[in-house]
Write a protein that holds these residues in place. Structure first.
Motif, mmCIF file in Angstrom:
data_model
loop_
_atom_site.group_PDB
_atom_site.id
_atom_site.type_symbol
_atom_site.label_atom_id
_atom_site.label_comp_id
_atom_site.label_asym_id
_atom_site.label_seq_id
_atom_site.Cartn_x
_atom_site.Cartn_y
_atom_site.Cartn_z
ATOM 1 N N GLU A 89 -25.986 -14.235 46.741
ATOM 2 C CA GLU A 89 -27.255 -13.545 46.969
ATOM 3 C C GLU A 89 -27.136 -12.592 48.162
ATOM 4 O O GLU A 89 -27.627 -11.464 48.111
ATOM 5 N N ASN A 90 -26.480 -13.045 49.228
ATOM 6 C CA ASN A 90 -26.304 -12.183 50.401
ATOM 7 C C ASN A 90 -25.470 -10.953 50.068
ATOM 8 O O ASN A 90 -25.773 -9.847 50.525
ATOM 9 N N ILE A 91 -24.415 -11.138 49.272
ATOM 10 C CA ILE A 91 -23.579 -10.003 48.866
ATOM 11 C C ILE A 91 -24.390 -9.036 48.015
ATOM 12 O O ILE A 91 -24.300 -7.816 48.191
ATOM 13 N N ARG A 92 -25.191 -9.568 47.115
ATOM 14 C CA ARG A 92 -26.030 -8.705 46.269
ATOM 15 C C ARG A 92 -27.004 -7.900 47.120
ATOM 16 O O ARG A 92 -27.148 -6.687 46.946
ATOM 17 N N LEU A 93 -27.630 -8.570 48.093
ATOM 18 C CA LEU A 93 -28.564 -7.867 48.971
ATOM 19 C C LEU A 93 -27.853 -6.813 49.818
ATOM 20 O O LEU A 93 -28.390 -5.721 50.047
ATOM 21 N N LEU A 94 -26.655 -7.130 50.278
ATOM 22 C CA LEU A 94 -25.889 -6.174 51.065
ATOM 23 C C LEU A 94 -25.530 -4.953 50.231
ATOM 24 O O LEU A 94 -25.664 -3.809 50.704
ATOM 25 N N GLU A 95 -25.087 -5.170 49.005
ATOM 26 C CA GLU A 95 -24.756 -4.044 48.117
ATOM 27 C C GLU A 95 -25.992 -3.196 47.836
ATOM 28 O O GLU A 95 -25.929 -1.964 47.819
ATOM 29 N N GLU A 96 -27.112 -3.862 47.641
ATOM 30 C CA GLU A 96 -28.366 -3.140 47.415
ATOM 31 C C GLU A 96 -28.738 -2.318 48.648
ATOM 32 O O GLU A 96 -29.143 -1.159 48.535
ATOM 33 N N GLN A 97 -28.574 -2.899 49.817
ATOM 34 C CA GLN A 97 -28.884 -2.198 51.065
ATOM 35 C C GLN A 97 -27.960 -1.000 51.255
ATOM 36 O O GLN A 97 -28.397 0.073 51.688
ATOM 37 N N ILE A 98 -26.682 -1.164 50.924
ATOM 38 C CA ILE A 98 -25.726 -0.058 51.038
ATOM 39 C C ILE A 98 -26.119 1.083 50.109
ATOM 40 O O ILE A 98 -26.097 2.260 50.496
ATOM 41 N N ALA A 99 -26.505 0.739 48.876
ATOM 42 C CA ALA A 99 -26.913 1.761 47.908
ATOM 43 C C ALA A 99 -28.167 2.481 48.388
ATOM 44 O O ALA A 99 -28.259 3.718 48.298
ATOM 45 N N LEU B 80 -23.140 -30.507 46.091
ATOM 46 C CA LEU B 80 -24.392 -29.753 45.950
ATOM 47 C C LEU B 80 -24.561 -28.744 47.078
ATOM 48 O O LEU B 80 -24.994 -27.605 46.854
ATOM 49 N N ARG B 81 -24.219 -29.152 48.317
ATOM 50 C CA ARG B 81 -24.302 -28.220 49.450
ATOM 51 C C ARG B 81 -23.353 -27.041 49.253
ATOM 52 O O ARG B 81 -23.701 -25.890 49.542
ATOM 53 N N ASP B 82 -22.156 -27.316 48.758
ATOM 54 C CA ASP B 82 -21.190 -26.237 48.505
ATOM 55 C C ASP B 82 -21.713 -25.268 47.448
ATOM 56 O O ASP B 82 -21.583 -24.053 47.595
ATOM 57 N N LEU B 83 -22.289 -25.804 46.388
ATOM 58 C CA LEU B 83 -22.845 -24.941 45.336
ATOM 59 C C LEU B 83 -23.979 -24.087 45.892
ATOM 60 O O LEU B 83 -24.086 -22.898 45.572
ATOM 61 N N GLU B 84 -24.816 -24.673 46.729
ATOM 62 C CA GLU B 84 -25.917 -23.923 47.342
ATOM 63 C C GLU B 84 -25.370 -22.825 48.257
ATOM 64 O O GLU B 84 -25.880 -21.703 48.265
ATOM 65 N N ARG B 85 -24.327 -23.154 49.034
ATOM 66 C CA ARG B 85 -23.713 -22.144 49.916
ATOM 67 C C ARG B 85 -23.130 -20.992 49.098
ATOM 68 O O ARG B 85 -23.286 -19.828 49.467
ATOM 69 N N GLN B 86 -22.471 -21.313 47.999
ATOM 70 C CA GLN B 86 -21.897 -20.266 47.155
ATOM 71 C C GLN B 86 -22.992 -19.390 46.562
ATOM 72 O O GLN B 86 -22.857 -18.166 46.510
ATOM 73 N N SER B 87 -24.063 -20.014 46.131
ATOM 74 C CA SER B 87 -25.187 -19.271 45.580
ATOM 75 C C SER B 87 -25.794 -18.359 46.645
ATOM 76 O O SER B 87 -26.089 -17.187 46.379
ATOM 77 N N GLN B 88 -25.963 -18.877 47.850
ATOM 78 C CA GLN B 88 -26.522 -18.079 48.942
ATOM 79 C C GLN B 88 -25.584 -16.929 49.292
ATOM 80 O O GLN B 88 -26.043 -15.818 49.571
ATOM 81 N N LYS B 89 -24.293 -17.182 49.257
ATOM 82 C CA LYS B 89 -23.324 -16.126 49.571
ATOM 83 C C LYS B 89 -23.407 -15.007 48.524
ATOM 84 O O LYS B 89 -23.384 -13.821 48.877
#
Length: 81
Positions: free
Chosen positions: A50-60, A39-48
């Protein structure tokens, strides 16, 4: 059967039952611990993700802001000439 042999038999049976119960409890705890790791691994993957999505949004957004600034500078420069 003598009284002492009956007592030894009862004590041995109780210790065996207690050992078996302890092993089952330990296995259950280990299984729960492993599952919580999943469960912790799944949460970490989900957070990662989300972080990538936010980073891409910030870059755009940064790219768009830079383009708008350049456009405003070009317009401002053409107005001054």
């Amino acid at each position: 059967m003598s009284r002492s042999s009956q007592a030894v038999l009862v004590v041995t049976a109780l210790l065996s039952a207690a050992t078996i119960a302890a092993v089952h409890v330990q296995q259950r705890r280990e299984r729960e611990r492993l599952y919580s790791g999943v469960l912790r691994d799944l949460e970490r993957q989900s957070q990662k993700r989300e972080n990538i999505r936010l980073l891409e949004e910030q870059i755009a957004l940064t790219k768009r802001l830079t383009e708008e600034r350049e456009k405003m500078l070009v317009e401002k420069g053409s107005q001054q000439s």
